[in-house]
Design a protein around this motif. Structure first.
Motif, mmCIF file in Angstrom:
data_model
loop_
_atom_site.group_PDB
_atom_site.id
_atom_site.type_symbol
_atom_site.label_atom_id
_atom_site.label_comp_id
_atom_site.label_asym_id
_atom_site.label_seq_id
_atom_site.Cartn_x
_atom_site.Cartn_y
_atom_site.Cartn_z
ATOM 1 N N VAL A 113 9.649 1.037 -7.334
ATOM 2 C CA VAL A 113 8.005 1.146 -7.045
ATOM 3 C C VAL A 113 7.163 1.581 -8.375
ATOM 4 C CG1 VAL A 113 6.548 2.307 -5.882
ATOM 5 C CG2 VAL A 113 8.886 1.846 -4.798
ATOM 6 N N THR A 114 6.310 0.872 -8.506
ATOM 7 C CA THR A 114 5.373 1.026 -9.798
ATOM 8 C C THR A 114 3.967 0.719 -9.374
ATOM 9 O OG1 THR A 114 5.348 0.867 -12.171
ATOM 10 C CG2 THR A 114 5.878 -1.062 -10.934
ATOM 11 N N ASP A 115 3.070 1.329 -10.370
ATOM 12 C CA ASP A 115 1.627 1.005 -10.012
ATOM 13 C C ASP A 115 1.037 0.051 -10.682
ATOM 14 O OD1 ASP A 115 1.789 2.569 -12.513
ATOM 15 O OD2 ASP A 115 0.435 3.949 -11.884
ATOM 16 N N PHE B 5 -2.492 0.393 -4.141
ATOM 17 C CA PHE B 5 -1.522 -0.607 -4.062
ATOM 18 C C PHE B 5 -0.544 -0.423 -5.179
ATOM 19 C CE2 PHE B 5 -4.125 -2.319 -0.824
ATOM 20 C CZ PHE B 5 -3.119 -2.955 0.099
ATOM 21 N N TYR B 6 0.722 -0.419 -4.676
ATOM 22 C CA TYR B 6 1.667 -0.561 -5.684
ATOM 23 C C TYR B 6 2.629 -1.743 -5.780
ATOM 24 C CZ TYR B 6 1.123 4.636 -5.088
ATOM 25 O OH TYR B 6 0.382 5.907 -5.109
ATOM 26 N N GLN B 7 3.433 -2.039 -7.159
ATOM 27 C CA GLN B 7 4.036 -3.245 -6.868
ATOM 28 C C GLN B 7 5.674 -2.719 -6.336
ATOM 29 O OE1 GLN B 7 3.143 -6.271 -7.869
ATOM 30 N NE2 GLN B 7 1.027 -5.053 -7.671
ATOM 31 N N LEU B 8 6.230 -3.208 -5.520
ATOM 32 C CA LEU B 8 7.494 -3.083 -5.082
ATOM 33 C C LEU B 8 8.360 -4.054 -5.351
ATOM 34 C CD1 LEU B 8 9.495 -1.674 -3.035
ATOM 35 C CD2 LEU B 8 8.446 -2.715 -1.119
ATOM 36 N N VAL C 71 6.556 -3.702 -14.138
ATOM 37 C CA VAL C 71 7.642 -4.537 -13.406
ATOM 38 C C VAL C 71 8.309 -5.424 -14.371
ATOM 39 C CG1 VAL C 71 7.995 -6.324 -11.404
ATOM 40 C CG2 VAL C 71 6.722 -4.526 -11.087
ATOM 41 N N VAL C 72 7.361 -6.248 -15.339
ATOM 42 C CA VAL C 72 7.864 -7.033 -16.378
ATOM 43 C C VAL C 72 8.712 -6.255 -17.493
ATOM 44 C CG1 VAL C 72 7.009 -8.559 -18.159
ATOM 45 C CG2 VAL C 72 5.876 -8.522 -15.997
ATOM 46 N N SER D 283 0.897 -1.241 0.017
ATOM 47 C CA SER D 283 0.018 0.053 0.113
ATOM 48 C C SER D 283 0.907 1.232 -0.171
ATOM 49 C CB SER D 283 -0.852 -0.020 1.195
ATOM 50 O OG SER D 283 -0.262 0.276 2.464
ATOM 51 N N GLY D 284 0.179 2.522 -0.641
ATOM 52 C CA GLY D 284 1.071 3.613 -0.551
ATOM 53 C C GLY D 284 1.372 3.954 0.908
ATOM 54 N N ALA D 285 0.481 3.706 1.921
ATOM 55 C CA ALA D 285 0.746 4.144 3.104
ATOM 56 C C ALA D 285 1.946 3.575 3.901
ATOM 57 C CB ALA D 285 -0.382 3.632 4.166
ATOM 58 N N ILE D 286 2.453 1.998 3.452
ATOM 59 C CA ILE D 286 3.453 1.748 3.786
ATOM 60 C C ILE D 286 4.626 2.170 3.224
ATOM 61 C CG2 ILE D 286 4.755 -0.645 4.007
ATOM 62 C CD1 ILE D 286 2.011 -1.939 4.451
ATOM 63 N N LEU D 287 4.659 2.551 1.850
ATOM 64 C CA LEU D 287 5.550 3.003 1.149
ATOM 65 C C LEU D 287 6.102 4.361 1.575
ATOM 66 C CD1 LEU D 287 4.724 2.189 -2.431
ATOM 67 C CD2 LEU D 287 6.666 1.136 -1.148
ATOM 68 N N ALA D 288 5.145 5.127 2.194
ATOM 69 C CA ALA D 288 5.437 6.412 2.630
ATOM 70 C C ALA D 288 6.114 6.427 3.590
ATOM 71 C CB ALA D 288 4.048 7.179 2.751
ATOM 72 N N ASP D 289 6.044 5.403 4.542
ATOM 73 C CA ASP D 289 6.815 5.119 5.775
ATOM 74 C C ASP D 289 8.112 4.710 5.277
ATOM 75 O OD1 ASP D 289 4.741 6.061 7.587
ATOM 76 O OD2 ASP D 289 4.120 3.808 7.779
#
Length: 95
Positions: free
Chosen positions: A73-75, A59-62, A80-81, A41-47
């Motif tokens: 990090v991408t959406d 939700f993003y792909q990390l 990613v591929v 989630s973006g919330a986790i990425l922000a941290d």
């Protein structure tokens, strides 16, 4: 004769050895040659990444290296591929 209950009991006791690796052991497997992709989630990425703004509800792909370093990090999964296409990385599946 096949008894389902006995077979299930045995398979429930079997744990794949990769599932019990510590973070350090996993990193030692591939160092900079192994990466994993995880939706986050973006919330986790922000941290995690303080100098960037993320929509907390998205939700993003990390993509992270085996040692825990964020690589991308991408959406979208397609991004990613595309990114992995020219990299010499093995991809591990995280459950």
């Amino acid at each position: 004769m096949y008894e389902k209950r006995s077979h299930e009991a045995i398979s429930d006791q079997l744990i794949h050895p990769l599932k019990s690796l510590t973070r350090a052991q996993f990193a030692a497997l591939g160092g900079d040659a192994v990466a994993y992709v995880r939706p986050v989630s973006g919330a986790i990425l922000a941290d995690m990444i303080t100098n960037a703004e993320f929509d907390h509800a998205t939700f993003y792909q990390l993509v992270m290296s085996a040692d825990g370093t964020p690589l991308l990090v991408t959406d979208t999964e397609d991004a990613v591929v595309d990114w992995l296409g020219d990299k010499n990385l093995g991809l591990a599946t995280v459950h």
